[in-house]
Design a protein around this motif. Structure first.
Motif, short mmCIF file in Angstrom:
data_model
loop_
_atom_site.label_atom_id
_atom_site.label_comp_id
_atom_site.label_asym_id
_atom_site.label_seq_id
_atom_site.Cartn_x
_atom_site.Cartn_y
_atom_site.Cartn_z
N UNK A 86 3.90 -8.20 33.28
CA UNK A 86 2.86 -7.24 33.62
C UNK A 86 2.59 -6.27 32.47
N UNK A 87 3.65 -5.90 31.77
CA UNK A 87 3.48 -5.00 30.62
C UNK A 87 2.65 -5.69 29.54
N UNK A 88 2.87 -7.00 29.34
CA UNK A 88 2.06 -7.74 28.37
C UNK A 88 0.58 -7.66 28.71
N UNK A 89 0.26 -7.82 29.99
CA UNK A 89 -1.14 -7.74 30.40
C UNK A 89 -1.71 -6.36 30.11
N UNK A 90 -0.95 -5.32 30.41
CA UNK A 90 -1.42 -3.96 30.15
C UNK A 90 -1.60 -3.71 28.65
N UNK A 91 -0.72 -4.29 27.83
CA UNK A 91 -0.85 -4.13 26.39
C UNK A 91 -2.11 -4.80 25.86
N UNK A 92 -2.46 -5.96 26.40
CA UNK A 92 -3.69 -6.63 25.98
C UNK A 92 -4.90 -5.77 26.30
N UNK A 93 -4.90 -5.16 27.48
CA UNK A 93 -6.01 -4.27 27.85
C UNK A 93 -6.02 -3.04 26.94
#
Length: 599
Positions: free
Chosen positions: A423-430
């Motif tokens: 989930x942190x990876x997804x937030x980092x992409x955003x």
């Protein structure tokens, strides 16, 4: 022997006779007489203590055992004195009259009388009777010295023969209180390793010694040291409580003499009774670790026949080694990976603590509005994932208040449980999408377990130290535990990190075109920062770091433009003017570094 008590001085006639002995015998006699006098001092103190009205029955029993052992040692030493002094006698006069005692017995009496005079003189200030006795005691000593000198003369001339040694016992005051042994304030943490044969005790202690700087001891060594110091023949004959007191006494003594040592390990915990008593004396300062492994695993690790491991187990179990598990603060199943074992050991050696961190918003860090807004959105997004995300912090220049648009990276630290990393990876992409080209994002993702097991890069250790010193975080769970990172640890980390930074600087210098300016300058600053850290100098901000490094012995002044000027040139694409002084400063540093480490 009692502190500051007087040495034993031999009368002149005996001293002259001893001077005729061979040098080897003189040295042996001097050592043995000194030890005999020391044992008598211990006996006096122990008998004072054991006759105290406030002692428990167990303490009295311990004292009596100690007295017996001291008396046994006293007898052995007296016999050794007679072995040397016996060579003074004229062996040809077998018909000479027999004296009532040996020369060593008289020396022993002189030792006791010397101690009695000293104790009486100390008591004279408060005891009138003791004061009146002091002159008589000095008179007794003069008479005894004269009689001993006469006896020596008769023995040397063959006018007297010497008998088999006699033995004496002494008793002291009746008002002595029991001495309670407590951990020294310098004894901050002790880890005791227990377990059966080949369970990993020594390997674990070696790891803690190597990674944490612990002072490593064997229990047997500590007890032997205490026995020698106290004049005891066999400390294992004492009760468990007395053994524990002896162990604590030795640990205290070493800790007081080495105040910079904060961690000790003791191995070979095979006696459940004595370690239980030691735990009672030390409390949480002592952490008992029991390493558990199946018999088959231990046999495989040992490389020896199963019968050999079983025989050693039987000896250890007869002493209660297997029962230490019930007393242990930590029971470790040591059949898993070495990574898991070492992680547990690091947490035990240096437990993590809940740290009060300073929470701030991105808008107070001197960031452009767009960057601050994107950072706030990211923080809100990961906070919504729940307690799995433990901490979010902007590190480096944003945390230090020196972020420069178009130059500084946006370094962000996220501490999250492994299950939340996706989930942190997804937030980092955003986060990257929202930033656009406003900043280069450099995320560091780490789990809480990696931190508390102290699986840290030097850079990450420094970041944690900065947070504990007050650098702001964007989000932190209230119960977050972090390892305590001190300056000493960072200084040692700098020793490990600087070589890699220097190698990278050389690689960048080999292709020092305009595109390498930013990385070359940042590595120069990092190398100087690490160098200063080794010298216990803690500067922040590139300009101050480079200025401080210029004062290193033998390093010429690092003359480079200020950071603001370099950042402006980088943003404007006009790097030629600043690249030359940066590469010159890098060359100076690398040349100086090579000279410092030349053979």
């Amino acid at each position: 022997m009692s502190q500051n008590s007087p040495p034993l001085v031999l009368p002149p006639g005996l001293a002259r006779a001893v001077a005729t002995l061979p040098e080897k015998d003189r040295h042996r006699l001097d050592d043995t007489v000194t030890r005999l006098h020391t044992v008598n001092g211990h006996l006096w103190d122990t008998e004072d203590r054991v006759r105290g009205a406030l002692l428990s029955a167990a303490q009295v029993a311990d004292g009596k055992r100690e007295i017996d052992q001291l008396n046994a040692e006293r007898n052995v030493l007296a016999e050794r004195v007679d072995e040397v002094l016996g060579s003074l006698a004229d062996a040809g006069r077998a018909d000479a009259p027999l004296h009532t005692e040996t020369l060593a017995s008289v020396v022993d009496r002189l030792s006791v009388l010397t101690l009695r005079i000293w104790h009486s003189e100390r008591a004279a200030a408060r005891d009138e009777l003791a004061r009146r006795r002091v002159p008589a005691l000095h008179g007794q000593r003069e008479e005894l010295c004269a009689a001993l000198d006469t006896l020596v003369g008769d023995v040397v001339a063959g006018r007297r023969r010497l008998p088999v040694p006699a033995r004496f016992k002494l008793y002291g005051r009746e008002d002595a209180a029991p001495a309670e042994v407590k951990p020294s304030r310098h004894l901050r943490r002790v880890i005791a390793f227990g377990g059966l044969s080949e369970c990993g005790k020594s390997t674990s202690a070696q790891f803690v010694q190597r990674t944490c700087g612990a002072q490593r001891f064997k229990i047997g060594f500590l007890l032997r040291q205490a026995a020698h110091r106290e004049g005891l023949a066999d400390p294992y004959a004492l009760s468990a409580r007395r053994q524990a007191e002896l162990l604590l006494g030795e640990l205290n003594r070493f800790a007081d003499a080495h105040v910079d040592t904060w961690l000790f390990t003791i191995e070979s915990v095979h006696d459940d009774a004595s370690i239980a008593e030691l735990k009672q004396l030390m409390g949480d300062t002592l952490q008992i670790v029991y390493l558990d492994a199946s018999f088959a695993v231990r046999v495989e690790r040992s490389g020896t026949p199963a019968q050999a491991v079983a025989a050693k187990d039987e000896i250890k179990m007869s002493r209660g080694a297997h029962q230490v598990a019930a007393l242990a603060d930590h029971v470790i199943d040591n059949t898993g990976s070495i990574v898991a074992l070492r992680g547990r050991l690091r947490r035990i050696a240096a437990p993590p603590t809940v740290t009060a961190l300073r929470v701030a918003t991105p808008y107070g860090l001197g960031l452009p509005a767009a960057v601050a807004s994107a950072s706030a959105d990211f923080t809100d997004a990961v906070r919504a994932y729940g307690p799995g995300v433990r901490l979010v912090a902007l590190t480096g220049s944003p945390g230090e208040g020196g972020w420069i648009a178009g130059w500084s990276d946006l370094d962000i630290l996220v501490i999250a449980e492994h299950e939340a990393i996706g989930q942190v990876h997804e937030a980092l992409e955003q986060y990257r999408t929202t930033l656009g080209g406003a900043a280069s994002l450099g995320p560091t993702l780490v789990t809480p377990g990696e931190l508390t097991a102290r699986r840290l890069t030097p850079r990450l250790a420094f970041v944690i130290h900065q947070l504990q010193q007050g650098s702001p975080v964007l989000h932190a769970e209230p119960d977050l535990e972090l390892p305590t990172i001190g300056r000493d640890e960072l200084a040692f980390a700098a020793v490990r990190e600087l070589p890699q930074v220097v190698l990278t600087m050389r690689r960048l210098r080999a292709d020092a075109g305009p595109a390498a300016l930013q990385q070359l300058y940042k590595h120069l600053v990092l190398a100087c920062r690490l160098l200063m850290r080794e010298h216990d100098q803690w500067e922040s901000g590139p300009d101050r770091i480079l200025a401080a490094a210029s004062r290193m012995p033998g390093l010429r002044a690092v003359s480079v433009p200020c950071l603001a000027e370099i950042a402006d040139a980088w943003r404007d694409g006009d790097t030629e003017l600043v690249l030359k002084p940066v590469t010159t400063a890098v060359d100076q540093f690398l040349s100086w570094y090579a000279d410092q480490l030349a053979a």
